[in-house]
Scaffold this active site. Structure first.
Site, mmCIF file in Angstrom:
data_model
loop_
_atom_site.group_PDB
_atom_site.id
_atom_site.type_symbol
_atom_site.label_atom_id
_atom_site.label_comp_id
_atom_site.label_asym_id
_atom_site.label_seq_id
_atom_site.Cartn_x
_atom_site.Cartn_y
_atom_site.Cartn_z
ATOM 1 N N ASN A 13 1.274 -31.491 -5.820
ATOM 2 C CA ASN A 13 1.776 -31.087 -4.627
ATOM 3 C C ASN A 13 3.135 -31.663 -4.173
ATOM 4 O OD1 ASN A 13 2.545 -29.915 -2.139
ATOM 5 N ND2 ASN A 13 0.701 -30.983 -0.961
ATOM 6 N N TRP A 14 4.221 -31.211 -4.631
ATOM 7 C CA TRP A 14 5.519 -31.934 -4.171
ATOM 8 C C TRP A 14 5.743 -31.894 -2.906
ATOM 9 C CZ3 TRP A 14 9.800 -29.594 -8.245
ATOM 10 C CH2 TRP A 14 9.444 -30.043 -9.547
ATOM 11 N N LYS A 15 5.053 -30.933 -1.981
ATOM 12 C CA LYS A 15 5.500 -30.904 -0.307
ATOM 13 C C LYS A 15 6.903 -30.471 -0.412
ATOM 14 C CE LYS A 15 2.048 -34.396 0.477
ATOM 15 N NZ LYS A 15 1.084 -34.863 1.589
ATOM 16 N N HIS A 99 -3.605 -26.461 3.222
ATOM 17 C CA HIS A 99 -3.597 -27.751 3.164
ATOM 18 C C HIS A 99 -3.330 -28.201 4.800
ATOM 19 C CE1 HIS A 99 -1.194 -31.509 2.826
ATOM 20 N NE2 HIS A 99 -1.583 -31.576 1.230
ATOM 21 N N GLU A 101 -1.485 -30.171 6.408
ATOM 22 C CA GLU A 101 -0.207 -30.246 6.792
ATOM 23 C C GLU A 101 -0.138 -28.889 7.630
ATOM 24 O OE1 GLU A 101 1.763 -31.901 3.689
ATOM 25 O OE2 GLU A 101 0.538 -33.947 4.144
ATOM 26 N N GLU A 170 -9.835 -32.752 0.827
ATOM 27 C CA GLU A 170 -8.830 -33.704 1.037
ATOM 28 C C GLU A 170 -9.134 -34.252 2.474
ATOM 29 O OE1 GLU A 170 -4.954 -32.983 -1.401
ATOM 30 O OE2 GLU A 170 -4.901 -31.813 0.413
ATOM 31 N N GLY A 176 -1.501 -39.153 1.625
ATOM 32 C CA GLY A 176 -0.179 -40.024 2.158
ATOM 33 C C GLY A 176 -0.415 -41.228 2.641
ATOM 34 N N SER A 212 -4.169 -39.751 -1.809
ATOM 35 C CA SER A 212 -3.768 -40.977 -2.371
ATOM 36 C C SER A 212 -4.409 -41.375 -3.673
ATOM 37 C CB SER A 212 -3.975 -42.292 -1.362
ATOM 38 O OG SER A 212 -3.391 -42.050 -0.260
ATOM 39 N N GLY A 233 -0.385 -35.644 -4.207
ATOM 40 C CA GLY A 233 0.863 -35.552 -3.461
ATOM 41 C C GLY A 233 1.763 -36.634 -4.033
ATOM 42 N N GLY A 234 2.076 -37.509 -3.213
ATOM 43 C CA GLY A 234 2.983 -38.329 -3.669
ATOM 44 C C GLY A 234 3.387 -38.909 -5.142
#
Ligand code: PEP
Length: 248
Positions: A13-15, A99, A101, A170, A176, A212, A233-234
Site C-alpha cells: 500500500n503505497w499510500k 483502510h 486512514e 490491521e 506506520g 509495521s 505500507g512503508g
C-alpha cells in the site's frame, strides 16, 4: 486451521507516496526482483493517477496491481470519486476498502465499507477489506467486539461474495508506528476472524496481517496458521525490502 490450501498474498500500500520517476524505479525493481519470489501472490496498490503507469510497467510481470479506495456508486454525479469499473479499465485486480486512514480521515462507516466491497466485486475486482481496532479499544479489551462490528455488514454480503474477497487485519496502533503486533497477538485475532468467516461459509478466505511488517518480522508472522500474508505500507516503497517480505 493450517493454511496449506491458501496461497500467500503480499500487497503493498503505497499510500500517498511516489511520483513518476520514483515509481518507475520501484516498479522496475519489482519487475526484476519478482523472480526470487515463489508460492506467493504479490501486488501493489498505488495512487489513482499512477494506475496507467503501473499497468504499463507491470503488465506480464507476475506482479498485479490495484487502488487504495473505490466509490460505492457505480457511476454518476459523484465528483472526485472513482468507480470500480474505472479501476477495472486499468486492469486492476485489487482494491483496498476501509483502510483505517479512510475510516478515520474520511468518516467511512462499516456500511459504506461493505458497499464499497460490493461495488468492487460487481466490477470483477477483489476487495481487500481492512479491519482493526485502535489502541484505546485494544486496551479496553474491545478488539473482538470492534472486529465483529466492522465485519457484520461484510459478512451479510453472503458466502458467494465473501469467497471472492480478502480480509486484512490491521491493528491501528501498529500501522506506520514501527510497532508490529506479535505473531501470537495477530494469530489470536486472525483465528477469531477465521471463525467468523467459517460460520459464514467462507473459511478459505485469505486473511492478511498489516501493521509495521518488514523483512525482519515477516517470516515469524507468516509462520502462524491463520496469517495468509501481509498488507505492507512503508516497507512497500523499497523494492528489495518489499520483495524480502514476499519471499519470507
Ligand atoms: C498500511 O498502510 O496498511 C500499513 C500496514 O502500513 P505500515 O506497514 O507502514 O505499518
Amino acid at each position: 486451521m493450517v493454511n496449506s490450501s491458501r496461497k500467500r498474498l503480499v500487497i503493498g500500500n503505497w499510500k500517498m507516496h511516489g511520483d513518476s520517476a520514483f515509481n518507475s524505479q520501484l516498479l522496475a525493481g519489482l519487475r526484476t526482483g519478482i523472480a526470487q519470489v515463489q508460492h506467493c501472490d504479490v501486488a501493489v496498490c498505488v495512487p489513482f493517477p499512477y494506475l496507467y503507469q503501473t499497468q504499463s510497467l507491470l503488465e506480464g510481470s507476475g506482479v498485479s496491481w490495484g487502488a487504495q479506495d473505490v466509490s460505492q456508486h457505480e457511476k454518476g454525479a459523484y465528483t472526485g470519486e472513482t468507480a470500480a469499473s474505472m479501476l477495472a479499465d486499468f486492469a486492476c485486480r485489487w482494491v483496498l476498502v476501509g483502510h483505517s486512514e479512510r475510516r478515520t480521515y474520511h468518516g467511512e462507516t462499516d456500511a459504506v465499507v461493505a458497499a464499497k466491497a460490493a461495488a468492487a466485486l460487481g466490477a470483477g475486482l477483489t476487495p481487500v477489506v481492512c479491519v482493526g481496532e485502535t489502541l484505546q479499544e485494544q486496551e479496553a479489551g474491545q478488539t473482538q467486539a470492534v472486529i465483529d462490528r466492522q465485519l457484520a455488514p461484510v459478512l451479510a454480503l453472503g458466502a458467494e461474495a465473501l469467497n471472492r474477497l480478502v480480509i486484512a487485519y490491521e491493528p491501528v496502533w501498529a500501522i506506520g508506528t514501527g510497532r508490529s503486533a506479535t505473531p501470537e497477538q495477530a494469530q489470536e485475532v486472525h483465528a477469531f476472524i477465521r471463525s467468523r468467516l467459517e460460520a459464514a461459509g467462507a473459511g478459505a478466505v485469505r486473511v492478511l496481517y498489516g501493521g509495521s511488517v518488514k523483512g525482519s518480522n515477516a517470516a515469524s508472522l507468516f509462520a502462524m496458521p491463520d496469517i495468509d500474508g501481509a498488507l505492507v505500507g512503508g516497507a512497500s516503497l523499497v523494492a528489495s525490502e518489499f520483495l524480502s517480505i514476499a519471499a519470507a
